[in-house]
Design an enzyme around this catalytic site. Sequence first.
Site, PDB file in Angstrom:
ATOM      1  N   ASP A   1       0.875  -1.185   0.000  1.00  0.00           N
ATOM      2  CA  ASP A   1       0.000   0.000   0.000  1.00  0.00           C
ATOM      3  C   ASP A   1       0.910   1.232   0.000  1.00  0.00           C
ATOM      4  O   ASP A   1       2.139   1.115   0.129  1.00  0.00           O
ATOM      5  CB  ASP A   1      -0.918  -0.009   1.238  1.00  0.00           C
ATOM      6  N   SER A   2       0.282   2.392  -0.108  1.00  0.00           N
ATOM      7  CA  SER A   2       1.064   3.638  -0.041  1.00  0.00           C
ATOM      8  C   SER A   2       1.486   3.951   1.391  1.00  0.00           C
ATOM      9  O   SER A   2       2.417   4.711   1.620  1.00  0.00           O
ATOM     10  CB  SER A   2       0.198   4.786  -0.551  1.00  0.00           C
TER      11      SER A   2
ATOM     12  N   CYS B   1      -4.305  -1.646  -2.082  1.00  0.00           N
ATOM     13  CA  CYS B   1      -4.503  -0.225  -2.350  1.00  0.00           C
ATOM     14  C   CYS B   1      -5.519  -0.082  -3.476  1.00  0.00           C
ATOM     15  O   CYS B   1      -5.255  -0.472  -4.622  1.00  0.00           O
ATOM     16  CB  CYS B   1      -3.184   0.430  -2.747  1.00  0.00           C
TER      17      CYS B   1
ATOM     18  N   GLU C   1      -3.687   7.686   9.012  1.00  0.00           N
ATOM     19  CA  GLU C   1      -2.238   7.617   9.280  1.00  0.00           C
ATOM     20  C   GLU C   1      -1.937   8.154  10.683  1.00  0.00           C
ATOM     21  O   GLU C   1      -1.178   7.552  11.449  1.00  0.00           O
ATOM     22  CB  GLU C   1      -1.455   8.423   8.228  1.00  0.00           C
TER      23      GLU C   1
ATOM     24  N   CYS D   1     -11.098   2.779   0.291  1.00  0.00           N
ATOM     25  CA  CYS D   1      -9.663   3.044   0.481  1.00  0.00           C
ATOM     26  C   CYS D   1      -9.299   2.212   1.700  1.00  0.00           C
ATOM     27  O   CYS D   1     -10.013   2.247   2.714  1.00  0.00           O
ATOM     28  CB  CYS D   1      -9.420   4.526   0.743  1.00  0.00           C
TER      29      CYS D   1
ATOM     30  N   HIS E   1      -7.214   2.524   3.915  1.00  0.00           N
ATOM     31  CA  HIS E   1      -6.981   3.278   5.157  1.00  0.00           C
ATOM     32  C   HIS E   1      -8.269   3.403   5.993  1.00  0.00           C
ATOM     33  O   HIS E   1      -8.203   3.525   7.217  1.00  0.00           O
ATOM     34  CB  HIS E   1      -6.488   4.699   4.853  1.00  0.00           C
TER      35      HIS E   1
HETATM   36  N1  DGL Z   1      -4.815   3.087   0.907  1.00  0.00           N
HETATM   37  C1  DGL Z   1      -4.890   3.547  -0.431  1.00  0.00           C
HETATM   38  C2  DGL Z   1      -6.164   3.099  -1.118  1.00  0.00           C
HETATM   39  O1  DGL Z   1      -6.713   2.071  -0.793  1.00  0.00           O
HETATM   40  C3  DGL Z   1      -4.439   4.925  -0.819  1.00  0.00           C
HETATM   41  C4  DGL Z   1      -4.249   6.036   0.143  1.00  0.00           C
HETATM   42  C5  DGL Z   1      -3.437   7.169  -0.444  1.00  0.00           C
HETATM   43  O2  DGL Z   1      -2.215   7.006  -0.528  1.00  0.00           O
HETATM   44  O3  DGL Z   1      -4.009   8.179  -0.903  1.00  0.00           O
HETATM   45  O4  DGL Z   1      -6.623   3.717  -2.035  1.00  0.00           O
END
Ligand code: DGL
Length: 265
Positions: free
Chosen positions: A11-12, A75, A153, A189, A191
Amino acid sequence: MGDRRPILFFDSGVGGLSVLAPTRALLPRAPIVYVADNAFFPYGLKSEAEIAGRVPALLGRLAAHYRPRLIVNACNTACTIALATMRAVLDLPVVGTVPAIRPAAQVSRTRVIGVLGTDATVRQPYVDRLSADYAADCVVLRHGSARLVELAEAHLRGEATPDDAYREVLAGLLGQPGGTSLDTIVLACTHFPLVADRLAAVAPRPLAFVDGGAGIARRVAHLTEGQSWPDAPPPGIAVFTGPFDPTPAFRGSLARFGLDAFEQF
Ligand code: DGL
């Protein structure tokens, strides 16, 4: 001894932990490498060309280095843009993460659902296709929120995050025309499931929050069925592509997901 090849999560940032958790619950002996491409975070504010130009090539280098048995790209942003390319360039199974519109349409009573993702994800044709294929009889509202990614985060780093910030994010969906009837939100997302309880706590009415984590875990278990695992898995490794600041609170969060070792790639 068992097969020591890891499952590599990508992931990012910390979002993929919401996919790692249900996978570990199903496969507790799986060796884990968790990669956060924090050098390029946040993905949601990048262009399609930037994501497509970076992620498949980076995964190729990661695969060559860590030799995983399987990659979970946790992600949504990367997968809705470049999943086909990743699968084409990598010679191992790649499990993708895309918005859980299908299960959301299965539970919505009002037939108004919201897709809460990154700015990049909510504008993808992939989301148009999922909506047409699985939620054709629903109104599908979309909202992109870089703020909620930041909040997740911060939450994992152990920082306090205000209720009002979550309220504002929800208002971005519920305040749209038709939003008063919305009863189900796709956390599109990875996150966002990490702060789902915060969203639920400030929601003006009960809402169903749906994400793909459990389904992805089942898919990984299915694809690795019959494979062997080490009797005692090595500590999970958290890999960062950029500088990282492992404060005790952040280390504690990662440890709760089985990640006790750190590396830079
Ligand atoms: N967690 C990521 C997603 O599922 C991206 C979050 C990000 O870096 O903007 O899209």
